[in-house]
Design a protein around this motif. Structure first.
Motif, short mmCIF file in Angstrom:
data_model
loop_
_atom_site.label_atom_id
_atom_site.label_comp_id
_atom_site.label_asym_id
_atom_site.label_seq_id
_atom_site.Cartn_x
_atom_site.Cartn_y
_atom_site.Cartn_z
N ASN A 262 0.84 -1.20 0.00
CA ASN A 262 0.00 0.00 0.00
C ASN A 262 0.87 1.25 0.00
OD1 ASN A 262 -2.83 -0.96 0.21
ND2 ASN A 262 -2.10 -1.89 2.12
N LEU A 263 0.48 2.22 -0.80
CA LEU A 263 1.10 3.52 -0.73
C LEU A 263 0.68 4.19 0.57
CD1 LEU A 263 2.84 5.38 -2.58
CD2 LEU A 263 0.71 6.44 -3.32
N HIS A 264 1.65 4.77 1.28
CA HIS A 264 1.32 5.41 2.55
C HIS A 264 0.38 6.60 2.29
CE1 HIS A 264 1.58 7.05 6.54
NE2 HIS A 264 2.43 6.11 6.92
N PRO A 265 -0.81 6.60 2.89
CA PRO A 265 -1.80 7.64 2.56
C PRO A 265 -1.38 9.05 2.97
CG PRO A 265 -2.55 6.33 4.43
CD PRO A 265 -1.32 5.64 3.89
N ARG A 266 -0.52 9.16 3.97
CA ARG A 266 -0.11 10.49 4.45
C ARG A 266 1.28 10.89 3.97
NH1 ARG A 266 -2.07 7.86 8.75
NH2 ARG A 266 -0.01 7.68 9.72
#
Length: 355
Positions: A262-266
């Motif tokens: 997952n791409l880090h959302p922040r």
């Protein structure tokens, strides 16, 4: 793509195991585990050779501890004899596979590193208006064992080498990581697929580069992005269009899902390079760079501890000189001359009376 075979005899040769031992002990000669291994060196290496040759080698238990540098990281330290095996494997594998990595992959590679990565970023920042910074969420704990093993087998066809990789990967400690669901998963898929490799392993550093190598080539060869670099799971793309970089961010997110990541959302931001970008420990502008504040504060606290221990006669200069010189070397790659002069002129190293 070329697949490499006939590697096993050289990996388990005594000459290679001895070289691996010398590399594994570098800078660690005073540790008890290294001293114990060294006392019976010939017998230890012969035992490792026999276990590897007979297929009876089993990795030992990891020592787990947490380091706090910016954010907590769980580190897994393998027993010394296992680190010898890791070096023996990498002595043969790394020179063969490293040429398959792109030039702009900078982590844990000869002739690369943080400072070369920052230099490259700053060169590109003089040419492009915006930088897209991205980070993979919980990268090492999320690496999927099955996908990783498949990626290794694309380059290596020697079954015994693949089995040793599988043994090391399967021996990874279990990380506290909530189950993640990806497209096509059913209820039990996250429980059935093992994931996570230890940050502290030499093999893990190499495999972390390999796991995202196809992503690197996708960006450089297929998408032909203007400027791209990666350091482990930190990715930076530069361009003149914010809209284009937004599209790249979505492409990256989708690609990572195919790797069960997952791409880090922040931590996926588009930033004007003129305002300065946080790049691998430095705050970098097109024509200058600063050291991150927390890095300086952390070193000041460390230097004060060294000063107090020196005053009490608990430490000699030789005990911490390497650490001090390492920080000076890191800081000197930024505009820190005034900071270094102020910091060291204010710090006193003097024995207390009576010591």
């Amino acid at each position: 793509m070329k697949r490499y075979g006939h590697l096993w005899p050289e990996i388990v040769s005594l000459d290679n195991l001895y070289l691996a031992y010398r590399k594994a002990r570098k800078g660690k000669q005073n540790r008890d585990s290294v001293a114990d291994f060294s006392l019976r060196l010939e017998a230890q290496l012969l035992a490792l050779q026999n276990e590897l040759s007979n297929g009876t080698y089993i990795p030992g238990e990891y020592r787990l501890f947490t380091i706090y540098e910016g954010k907590p990281r769980l580190i897994a330290a393998a027993p010394f004899r296992d680190r010898v095996v890791h070096h023996a494997l990498m002595n043969l594998i790394e020179p063969l596979l490293d040429p398959h990595f792109i030039d702009q992959s900078y982590a844990c590679r000869k002739g690369k590193g943080v400072h070369k990565a920052v230099d490259y970023y700053q060169q590109q920042a003089k040419q492009y208006a915006y930088a897209l910074k991205m980070d993979v969420q919980a990268y090492f704990p999320s690496i999927d064992h099955q996908i990783l093993q498949t990626k290794i087998s694309r380059y290596v066809k020697d079954k015994k080498v693949l089995d040793l990789f599988g043994c090391i990967i399967a021996g990874s400690p279990t990380y506290p990581h909530p189950p993640c669901y990806f497209p096509g998963d059913d209820l039990f898929t996250p429980l059935e697929r093992r994931h996570g490799i230890p940050i502290g392993n030499l093999t893990s550093q190499f495999l972390a580069n390999l796991y995202l190598n196809d992503l690197d080539h996708h960006f450089r060869s297929t998408l032909k992005v203007p400027a791209y670099l990666r350091y482990v799971d930190d990715i930076i793309v530069l361009a003149d269009s914010k809209k284009y970089l937004s599209e790249i961010r979505k492409i990256t997110e989708d690609y990572l899902l195919s790797l069960r990541l997952n791409l880090h959302p922040r931590k996926a931001h588009i930033v004007p390079v003129s305002k300065g970008v946080d790049v691998f420990g430095y705050f970098v502008y097109p024509h200058c760079r600063r050291l991150r504040n927390e890095n300086g504060y952390r070193f000041v606290r460390k230097l004060r501890r060294f000063s107090k221990a020196y005053a009490r006669n608990d430490l000699d200069w030789i005990d911490f000189n390497a650490s001090v010189q390492s920080w000076i070397g890191h800081a000197s790659h930024a505009d820190t001359k005034a900071l270094r002069e102020t910091l060291f002129s204010a710090m006193i190293f003097q024995r207390e009376s009576g010591n």
